[in-house]
Write an enzyme that holds these catalytic residues in place. Structure first.
Site, PDB file in Angstrom:
ATOM      1  CB  SER A 156      -0.938  -0.029   1.216  1.00  0.00           C
ATOM      2  OG  SER A 156      -1.844   1.060   1.175  1.00  0.00           O
ATOM      3  CE1 TYR A 175       0.423   4.228  -6.509  1.00  0.00           C
ATOM      4  CE2 TYR A 175       0.492   5.871  -4.750  1.00  0.00           C
ATOM      5  CZ  TYR A 175       0.877   4.644  -5.265  1.00  0.00           C
ATOM      6  OH  TYR A 175       1.719   3.839  -4.550  1.00  0.00           O
ATOM      7  CE  LYS A 220      -0.675   1.386  -4.186  1.00  0.00           C
ATOM      8  NZ  LYS A 220      -0.332  -0.064  -4.327  1.00  0.00           N
TER       9      LYS A 220
END
Length: 288
Positions: free
Chosen positions: A142, A156, A160
């Site tokens: 992560s 992005y 995550k």
């Protein structure tokens, strides 16, 4: 995991960066590793240096479910079990949320969320149904951006966040008798190809509304483009050393921020969230 001194690792995204660094560290420690990547030729220099009984290189594109099942099956056929999965494959995109094309955003989710989640589900199945005895460790790559989203890499960050959400739910669903432990490694900045536009970083043109130099996203662009961000990042080989240790330590928590920048970012977000929660209490005391 005490059933064998020598572990079998399964690593995705092993072509470069943290994936490759972890593979090399595993090999140096004498464990066995299944290194998976989209282009196996990227590890052609490693293969002659190691016995086929220690290193297996396999093609795996995480957006292809058939590649995932085939790679796990080949790993089991070769080594008989898989002890640790480092779910590392990923990509990034630099650009404002308004300026990121839907096609790029969807590609990010295909790789970082759906691809990683499909690897996760197969890893859990193998740990439970194939390993004898049952059990295994899943290390989920992560990011600190999953706790404190970063301006300029919003999509992005979102992938995550999503990966952490599904992973936390899955971890709560597992039966203790299966012997499966999952750890989110919330990575800080490390010098890897994720910062390279040519390989794993898509750079979107600046959105016309975000040209002011004092905007946070503009600052992040400048840091990335000038190389200052990479220069400030940590050593990927040292990160690999610690990831290896985490993979063998059953006492670690569900989340492991890795890097002082990650510790700071996660800590700051927790403090901000606690302040918001405490301030919101007054709106909830008389709702029953």
């Amino acid at each position: 995991m005490t059933y064998s001194a020598q572990k079998v690792w399964f690593v995705t995204g092993a072509s470069s960066g943290l994936g490759r660094a972890v593979v090399e560290h595993i090999l140096a420690k004498g464990d066995k590793v299944v290194a998976t990547l989209r282009k196996p030729s990227a590890l052609s220099d490693l293969v002659p240096k190691h016995s086929a009984d220690q290193l297996l290189v396999l093609k795996l594109d995480v957006v292809l479910p058939s590649d995932i099942t085939a790679a796990f099956a080949a790993a089991l056929a070769k080594f008989g079990r898989i002890d640790v999965v480092y779910n590392n494959a990923g990509m990034s995109s630099l650009g404002e949320v308004e300026g990121t094309q839907d096609s790029i955003a969807r590609r990010l989710f295909e790789v970082n969320f759906f691809g990683a989640t499909n690897v996760t589900r197969e890893a859990v199945r193998v740990f439970r149904d194939e390993n004898k005895p049952r059990g295994g460790r899943l290390l989920q790559a992560s990011s600190m951006a999953a706790m404190q989203a970063i301006a300029g890499v919003g999509y992005y960050s979102a992938t995550k966040f999503a990966l952490e959400g599904v992973t936390q739910a899955l971890a709560a669903e597992l039966h203790p008798s299966w012997g499966i432990k999952i750890t989110l490694i919330e990575l800080g900045g490390f010098r890897t190809s994720i910062l390279s536009e040519q390989e794993n970083l898509h750079v979107a043109p600046v959105h016309p509304a975000y040209t002011a130099v004092d905007l946070a996203s503009a600052g992040f662009r400048e840091l990335t483009g000038s190389g200052k961000l990479a220069a400030s990042c940590g050593d990927a080989n040292k990160a690999a050393r610690e990831i290896y240790k985490v993979g063998l330590d059953d006492s670690v928590g569900f989340r492991v921020p890795l890097g002082l920048d990650a510790i700071a970012a996660v800590g700051a977000q927790l403090d901000e969230t606690r302040r918001d929660v405490d301030a919101a209490r007054k709106w909830s005391v008389d709702l029953k």
